[in-house]
Design a protein around this motif. Structure first.
Motif, PDB file in Angstrom:
ATOM      1  N   VAL A 109      45.912  -9.066  57.332  1.00 50.72           N
ATOM      2  CA  VAL A 109      44.900  -7.856  57.690  1.00 50.72           C
ATOM      3  C   VAL A 109      44.983  -7.150  56.306  1.00 50.72           C
ATOM      4  O   VAL A 109      43.904  -6.761  56.071  1.00 50.72           O
ATOM      5  N   ARG A 112      42.754  -9.043  53.990  1.00 51.32           N
ATOM      6  CA  ARG A 112      41.429  -8.983  54.254  1.00 51.32           C
ATOM      7  C   ARG A 112      40.718  -7.645  54.024  1.00 51.32           C
ATOM      8  O   ARG A 112      39.396  -7.563  53.792  1.00 51.32           O
ATOM      9  N   ASN A 113      41.227  -6.386  54.312  1.00 51.26           N
ATOM     10  CA  ASN A 113      40.660  -5.141  53.971  1.00 51.26           C
ATOM     11  C   ASN A 113      40.747  -4.356  52.818  1.00 51.26           C
ATOM     12  O   ASN A 113      40.588  -3.147  53.032  1.00 51.26           O
ATOM     13  N   TRP A 127      45.240   2.858  61.606  1.00 50.27           N
ATOM     14  CA  TRP A 127      45.612   1.765  62.887  1.00 50.27           C
ATOM     15  C   TRP A 127      46.512   2.847  63.906  1.00 50.27           C
ATOM     16  O   TRP A 127      46.200   2.856  65.178  1.00 50.27           O
ATOM     17  N   ARG A 137      44.873  -4.638  69.395  1.00 44.32           N
ATOM     18  CA  ARG A 137      45.312  -5.480  68.162  1.00 44.32           C
ATOM     19  C   ARG A 137      44.699  -4.995  66.729  1.00 44.32           C
ATOM     20  O   ARG A 137      43.496  -4.599  66.780  1.00 44.32           O
ATOM     21  N   GLU A 139      43.774  -6.399  64.298  1.00 47.79           N
ATOM     22  CA  GLU A 139      42.936  -7.416  63.638  1.00 47.79           C
ATOM     23  C   GLU A 139      41.738  -7.086  64.270  1.00 47.79           C
ATOM     24  O   GLU A 139      40.480  -6.990  63.373  1.00 47.79           O
ATOM     25  N   THR A 140      41.525  -6.504  65.424  1.00 44.46           N
ATOM     26  CA  THR A 140      40.239  -6.128  66.167  1.00 44.46           C
ATOM     27  C   THR A 140      39.663  -4.908  65.761  1.00 44.46           C
ATOM     28  O   THR A 140      38.403  -4.896  64.956  1.00 44.46           O
ATOM     29  N   ARG A 143      38.517  -5.544  62.113  1.00 41.29           N
ATOM     30  CA  ARG A 143      37.287  -6.307  61.989  1.00 41.29           C
ATOM     31  C   ARG A 143      36.173  -5.316  62.076  1.00 41.29           C
ATOM     32  O   ARG A 143      34.996  -5.454  61.755  1.00 41.29           O
TER      33      ARG A 143
END
Length: 231
Positions: A109, A112-113, A127, A137, A139-140, A143
């Motif tokens: 995570v 990716r970000n 978060w 989550r 990840e969600t 995303r």
């Protein structure tokens, strides 16, 4: 959460806001605990705010800061607008926050970000404070945040920085770059010296742009705004 609604918003690619971004190896984002001074507020989500920070202004006095090294040193990339956060809102200023305890963010995570949010401390904070009120989550949450960030098109900040500018003119320019976005759907944060710090986009429950609520602080249209280009 209906992600197909978000994908429709991302039909037009965003202008790049990071240059030569390279996520460093070994990054970690330990879990952030809820501060004892902050209440846990679990409330129904009725809208959202997409907060975009103008990194050159933030980094103006922080190039040598160890705390801000990944964002401001230039070693891991140069950044324009970065994502401050995607914030769930409710009816009124007492937005939901810290809805559940968190664990350390997964390395995938973070990697990716990173180029969207080049500070792991901010990732963990966003978060814990906001993401837990939207989904279970990380990840969600990231995303969805990435889809929304990538859907935004940004005006020519270099050109805007080189001429006299008011808050109203900046909102008009930002709205003109994004179909469906109107100036009254945009809020600005400007520091005491008149330099742009942040742009906030008001979104409805379906993540479509909407008029900002009256309780959200607004910079008057005739207030002069300056844009720091970096350097």
């Amino acid at each position: 959460m209906a992600l197909f609604l978000l994908l429709a918003l991302a039909a037009t690619p965003a202008q790049a806001q990071s240059y030569q971004c390279r996520p460093p190896s070994g990054l970690s984002a330990p879990a952030e605990r809820k501060p004892t001074s902050e209440p846990r507020r679990i409330k129904p989500v009725t809208s959202y705010t997409l907060a975009l920070s103008w990194s050159p202004e933030y980094c103006r006095t922080r190039k040598d800061s160890r705390r801000d090294k990944t964002q401001c040193s230039g070693e891991d990339g140069s950044f324009g607008f970065i994502l401050h956060g995607l914030w769930p809102d409710t009816n009124g200023p007492a937005y939901p926050q810290y809805c559940a305890p968190t664990k350390a963010l997964p390395p995938a995570v973070i990697k990716r970000n990173f180029c969207m949010m080049p500070t792991t401390k901010m990732m963990a904070h966003e978060w814990a404070k906001h993401g837990t009120c939207m989904t279970k989550r990380p990840e969600t949450y990231f995303r969805v945040s990435r889809i929304m960030f990538d859907a935004v098109r940004f005006p020519d900040m270099d050109r805007l920085s080189r001429k006299p500018l008011t808050a109203g003119q900046f909102r008009n320019a930002f709205a003109a770059a994004n179909e469906g976005l109107q100036p009254d759907m945009i809020r600005l944060k400007v520091n005491a010296r008149g330099w742009l710090q942040e742009v906030k986009l008001c979104l409805g429950k379906s993540f479509r742009p909407q008029r900002c609520p009256a309780y959200m602080r607004s910079v008057s249209s005739d207030v002069p705004v300056k844009i720091w280009r970096g350097g």
